[in-house]
Scaffold this motif. Structure first.
Motif, short mmCIF file in Angstrom:
data_model
loop_
_atom_site.label_atom_id
_atom_site.label_comp_id
_atom_site.label_asym_id
_atom_site.label_seq_id
_atom_site.Cartn_x
_atom_site.Cartn_y
_atom_site.Cartn_z
N LEU A 260 36.28 38.00 34.20
CA LEU A 260 37.56 37.53 33.67
C LEU A 260 37.51 36.03 33.36
CD1 LEU A 260 40.62 38.18 33.14
CD2 LEU A 260 41.02 37.42 35.48
N ASP A 261 36.95 35.25 34.28
CA ASP A 261 36.89 33.80 34.09
C ASP A 261 36.02 33.42 32.90
OD1 ASP A 261 38.55 33.37 36.24
OD2 ASP A 261 36.91 33.19 37.67
N ALA A 262 35.05 34.27 32.55
CA ALA A 262 34.16 33.97 31.43
C ALA A 262 34.86 34.15 30.08
CB ALA A 262 32.92 34.86 31.50
N MET A 263 36.01 34.83 30.07
CA MET A 263 36.73 35.02 28.82
C MET A 263 37.34 33.69 28.37
SD MET A 263 38.63 38.69 29.51
CE MET A 263 39.22 38.76 27.82
N ILE A 264 37.42 33.51 27.07
CA ILE A 264 37.95 32.27 26.49
C ILE A 264 39.47 32.39 26.36
CG2 ILE A 264 37.96 30.84 24.41
CD1 ILE A 264 35.01 31.65 24.06
N GLY A 265 40.19 31.33 26.77
CA GLY A 265 41.64 31.32 26.68
C GLY A 265 42.27 32.21 27.74
N LEU A 266 43.45 32.74 27.44
CA LEU A 266 44.16 33.71 28.30
C LEU A 266 44.47 33.15 29.69
CD1 LEU A 266 42.12 36.96 27.49
CD2 LEU A 266 44.15 36.11 26.35
N ALA A 267 44.78 31.86 29.79
CA ALA A 267 45.04 31.26 31.10
C ALA A 267 46.18 31.96 31.85
CB ALA A 267 45.33 29.77 30.95
N PRO A 268 47.34 32.25 31.22
CA PRO A 268 48.41 32.94 31.97
C PRO A 268 47.99 34.32 32.44
CG PRO A 268 49.26 31.95 29.94
CD PRO A 268 47.78 31.90 29.85
N VAL A 269 47.24 35.03 31.61
CA VAL A 269 46.80 36.38 31.98
C VAL A 269 45.84 36.31 33.16
CG1 VAL A 269 45.50 38.41 31.20
CG2 VAL A 269 47.13 37.30 29.66
N LYS A 270 44.93 35.34 33.14
CA LYS A 270 43.98 35.20 34.25
C LYS A 270 44.71 34.92 35.56
CE LYS A 270 40.20 33.44 31.36
NZ LYS A 270 39.35 32.26 31.04
N GLU A 271 45.69 34.05 35.52
CA GLU A 271 46.43 33.72 36.73
C GLU A 271 47.18 34.94 37.26
OE1 GLU A 271 47.27 31.46 39.86
OE2 GLU A 271 46.01 30.88 38.18
N GLN A 272 47.73 35.74 36.35
CA GLN A 272 48.45 36.93 36.78
C GLN A 272 47.51 37.96 37.40
OE1 GLN A 272 51.10 38.19 33.72
NE2 GLN A 272 52.18 39.68 34.98
N VAL A 273 46.31 38.11 36.82
CA VAL A 273 45.34 39.05 37.38
C VAL A 273 44.89 38.58 38.77
CG1 VAL A 273 43.03 40.03 37.09
CG2 VAL A 273 44.57 39.87 35.14
N ARG A 274 44.71 37.27 38.94
CA ARG A 274 44.36 36.76 40.26
C ARG A 274 45.45 37.08 41.28
NH1 ARG A 274 43.00 31.95 37.18
NH2 ARG A 274 40.76 31.92 36.74
N SER A 275 46.70 36.96 40.86
CA SER A 275 47.81 37.28 41.77
C SER A 275 47.80 38.76 42.14
CB SER A 275 49.15 36.92 41.10
OG SER A 275 49.21 35.54 40.81
N ILE A 276 47.48 39.61 41.19
CA ILE A 276 47.40 41.05 41.48
C ILE A 276 46.29 41.32 42.48
CG2 ILE A 276 46.82 43.29 40.46
CD1 ILE A 276 48.17 42.25 37.86
N ALA A 277 45.13 40.69 42.29
CA ALA A 277 44.02 40.88 43.23
C ALA A 277 44.40 40.37 44.62
CB ALA A 277 42.78 40.16 42.71
N ALA A 278 45.13 39.25 44.68
CA ALA A 278 45.55 38.71 45.97
C ALA A 278 46.50 39.66 46.68
CB ALA A 278 46.21 37.34 45.77
N SER A 279 47.43 40.28 45.95
CA SER A 279 48.38 41.21 46.57
C SER A 279 47.67 42.45 47.09
CB SER A 279 49.47 41.59 45.57
OG SER A 279 48.93 42.35 44.50
N ILE A 280 46.63 42.90 46.38
CA ILE A 280 45.86 44.06 46.86
C ILE A 280 45.12 43.71 48.15
CG2 ILE A 280 44.01 45.67 46.31
CD1 ILE A 280 44.72 45.35 43.37
N GLU A 281 44.52 42.52 48.18
CA GLU A 281 43.80 42.09 49.39
C GLU A 281 44.76 41.97 50.57
OE1 GLU A 281 40.85 40.43 52.00
OE2 GLU A 281 40.97 41.91 50.40
N ALA A 282 45.94 41.41 50.34
CA ALA A 282 46.91 41.29 51.42
C ALA A 282 47.33 42.66 51.95
CB ALA A 282 48.13 40.50 50.94
N ALA A 283 47.55 43.61 51.03
CA ALA A 283 47.90 44.97 51.46
C ALA A 283 46.77 45.60 52.25
CB ALA A 283 48.25 45.81 50.23
N ARG A 284 45.53 45.36 51.83
CA ARG A 284 44.39 45.91 52.56
C ARG A 284 44.34 45.38 53.99
NH1 ARG A 284 39.30 44.96 54.23
NH2 ARG A 284 39.49 42.74 53.77
N ARG A 285 44.57 44.08 54.13
CA ARG A 285 44.51 43.48 55.47
C ARG A 285 45.67 43.96 56.34
NH1 ARG A 285 41.67 37.64 55.54
NH2 ARG A 285 40.08 38.05 53.95
N ARG A 286 46.83 44.19 55.74
CA ARG A 286 47.94 44.75 56.52
C ARG A 286 47.59 46.14 57.04
NH1 ARG A 286 51.18 42.08 52.63
NH2 ARG A 286 51.21 43.95 51.31
#
Length: 695
Positions: A260-286
């Motif tokens: 994802l980071d290697a893609m050019i542009g799409l800064a808002p989309v990248k940040e949103q995908v990172r947030s989605i990954a973070a929420s999945i990790e938090a759910a896993r740890r719960r």
């Protein structure tokens, strides 16, 4: 060591030794079969001993390989039988109860939900591993009171079985009765690929500075797919039969995020995908910590023009959910309206269900999803509605093992989602993809040239940059396809170079075969833009004003047009310096008798707006009442909208606009009023893409 009831890598079960012996016996000649039976009877003690030894050996193999047959469970039960028989006791009643225990456990192990969630022979091994030692110890401690050993063994066996049932029911509540992907179905791919103990999951959850430390975009996702999947993949790592073994690719969250980071542009989309990954990790740890947690599955809506990386981001999301163990495969199935809609009513539901079945366990990506509801002719699209209803049902029923992504232009997708309340509620996560800017298109071009092993001539680089600036200024990146336009431009420039080199009559050098010149880029750009209606070389403000000055008379009009040009220039300068400015006026009223140059002035205004990059083309679409008003109520809005669509990016000039309000009709001009309402709405909604004039 307690037997491991986790699933091993998905492999096709080999026939057991007993099955192979039975098959060999069936194929043997009749005289050999009789001889084997007679020998077994005459040598019964030896035969019995061989059978017992074979069962004991096969029990170990069955537990290791996770065989689910009744023979495998019976072989494990023989271990308990042999151990209790070796001890012996004078009280036959209690002794027989101990001998019966292993086989009762084997029968219970094949009952649901135990057989669904656990390998039966491993369940028998677990129970005997606890109950048999306790029974043996009790028999040694109280040899004259065997009922103590029998009661202790039976109670401990019941406790272990109860724990296994409770664990199965808990997983059923969390993951569904069959688990995500319904791995027990024919054709499903086994999700588990190796054994991982709970300690590994716990260490991941508890270690400091783990994934997502600091913020969702923090680097470092060290856990591979099988480790990160716990506890979501815990159920999938138990034994489910797989009819079609398939190797599972090793993908980590780190790998997906790096892509994802290697893609050019799409800064808002990248940040949103990172947030989605973070929420999945938090759910896993719960879940690892014992907190009741729903599986963090969701469906998505991708909003944006074509060529902006929506399909690539969909593949990245598939890999992220796969790395966390939420999907069985990191595959993306792409589809359009034709893949869902059938040729007759009833066939659409079948076709849509077949498409969803093929995408289970992965991601279903439906591009231009708004085309599923096509009401352009004023008629209800029953085929599209049937597809949407089927899709909504499957999105809800299979939300545990399927991700559906609906993609398309933002405006059309918003209208599509608003057409059905179920769409907006089930597809709540939206990612917005913006058009590529000239610097981003230049970066895409340089990356593509590196991959292709091609270079730009020193004179070609400024030409390429001016080309992208032209595309950005005229706002035609969406029409050309954004990233696809960059790829097509380089491909056609390469074709032009090949023709130039091979027809020069000179043996080409190596650098000639990989170098793009300015003329190659110019020829490619001309070819790509020739398909755009009304496209021509960019007009200049000076040329437009010179044409205005050549008109005879019209001094007040000329003065107003020059003032409009000056306002547009000031607004552009303010934007260049990052200052806010009022959006320029785009809608005008031309008053005056016929033949006084109103249409000509409208064309000049279109050229001025195009010169400042506010229009794609300086084309003027002329219309009258008959071009807007339909034959019946309801059709007028459709006709008016089609006319506006044809003028999008240019100028819409409506002559004798007052005819839209005709007081000669008794009861009011309902048709004209409908056209005016549609005009007003589109003038506001599309004010950045259209200039209109009422004359």
């Amino acid at each position: 060591m307690a037997p491991n009831d986790r699933a091993q890598p998905a492999t096709r079960d080999k026939p057991s030794l007993g099955a192979r012996l039975v098959r060999a016996y069936r194929w043997a000649p009749r005289w050999l079969k009789v001889a084997v039976v007679v020998a077994a009877i005459l040598l019964f003690p030896v035969t019995l001993g061989v059978i017992v030894i074979a069962a004991l050996v096969y029990a170990v193999v069955a537990v290791v390989q996770g065989r689910r047959t009744a023979g495998a469970s019976a072989s494990v039960a023989v271990w308990g039988l042999v151990i209790f028989s070796a001890l012996g006791t004078g009280n036959r009643t209690w002794f027989f109860s101990l001998l019966l225990l292993p086989f009762v456990v084997a029968l219970v192990a094949h009952a649901k939900p135990l057989a669904r969630w656990f390998v039966p022979c491993r369940t028998v091994a677990w129970v005997l591993a606890w109950s048999v030692p306790i029974g043996v110890i009790a028999l040694k401690a109280w040899p004259n009171q065997p009922f103590i050993a029998a009661i202790a063994a039976w109670l401990l066996a019941a406790a272990v079985l109860g724990w296994r049932v409770a664990k199965g029911l808990q997983d059923a509540r969390m993951y569904g009765p069959d688990g995500p992907g319904q791995l027990g179905k024919p054709g499903a791919v086994q999700a588990g690929a190796g054994a991982a103990g709970p300690s590994s999951a716990g260490s991941q959850a508890g270690q400091p500075g783990g994934r997502f430390a600091g913020h969702p975009g923090a680097p470092g996702y060290p856990v591979r797919a099988q480790d990160a999947a716990l506890p979501y993949a815990d159920h999938a790592m138990r034994d489910h039969p797989a009819s079609a073994p398939r190797p599972r690719p090793q993908i980590s969250v780190e790998d997906a995020m790096a892509e994802l980071d290697a893609m050019i542009g799409l800064a808002p989309v990248k940040e949103q995908v990172r947030s989605i990954a973070a929420s999945i990790e938090a759910a896993r740890r719960r879940a690892v910590a014992g907190v009741t947690t729903e599986r963090p599955m969701r469906h998505f809506v991708f909003l944006g023009p074509p060529g902006t990386g929506k399909t690539t981001v969909a593949r990245v999301l598939a890999k992220i959910f796969y790395a966390f163990g939420l999907l069985q495969v990191p595959d993306v199935i792409e589809a359009h309206r034709a893949d869902l809609v059938g040729e007759y009513l009833g066939a659409t539901a079948i076709k849509t269900n077949e498409l969803v079945e093929g995408a289970l366990g992965g991601v279903l990506f439906i591009d231009e999803a708004y085309s599923l509801v096509n009401e352009g002719d004023g008629q209800t699209d029953r085929f599209g509605i049937e597809a949407v209803q089927t899709l909504l049902k499957r999105a809800e029923d299979n939300r545990e093992d399927l991700i559906i992504i609906l993609a398309g232009y933002e405006k059309q997708m918003e209208a599509f989602l608003a057409s059905n309340p179920g769409l907006a509620s089930r597809f709540a996560t939206r990612l917005k993809f913006g058009s590529y800017s000239p610097p981003e298109m230049m970066a895409l071009a340089e990356s593509a040239l590196d991959r292709r092993g091609e270079v730009l001539d020193p004179d070609a680089r400024p030409v390429l940059w001016r080309t992208f600036e032209e595309v950005g200024r005229r706002r035609i990146a969406d029409e050309l396809g954004n990233g696809r336009f960059v790829r097509s431009l380089l491909e056609k420039a390469g074709q032009a170079r090949d023709v130039r080199v091979m027809t020069s009559g000179v043996e080409p050098r190596r650098e000639d075969l990989v170098t793009l010149r300015a003329s190659d880029l110019g020829q490619a750009y001309t070819e790509l833009t020739s398909r755009l209606r009304g496209y021509e070389d960019t007009p200049t403000v000076e040329g437009a004003l010179a044409e205005l000055n050549e008109l005879v008379g019209l001094d007040p009009v000329k003065q107003q047009v020059r003032a409009i040009a000056a306002q547009l220039r000031v607004a552009k300068l303010r934007d260049t310096h990052g200052l806010t400015s009022q959006p320029p006026t785009r809608h005008f009223v031309f008053t005056g008798p016929p033949g006084t140059g109103k249409t000509t002035v409208a064309r000049i205004l279109g050229r001025i707006f195009a010169a400042y990059g506010l229009l794609v083309r300086p084309e003027v679409i002329e219309a009258h009442r008959a071009d807007l008003v339909g034959e019946h109520l309801g059709s007028t809005a459709i006709k008016t909208n089609k006319l506006i669509d044809s003028a999008m990016g240019g100028v819409l000039f409506i002559d004798e606009a007052y005819s839209l309000h005709n007081e000669g009709y008794s009861g009011g001009d309902a048709f004209g009023s409908e056209a005016v309402q549609a005009l007003r709405k589109r003038a506001e909604d599309d004010r950045d893409r259209l200039v209109s004039g009422l004359a």
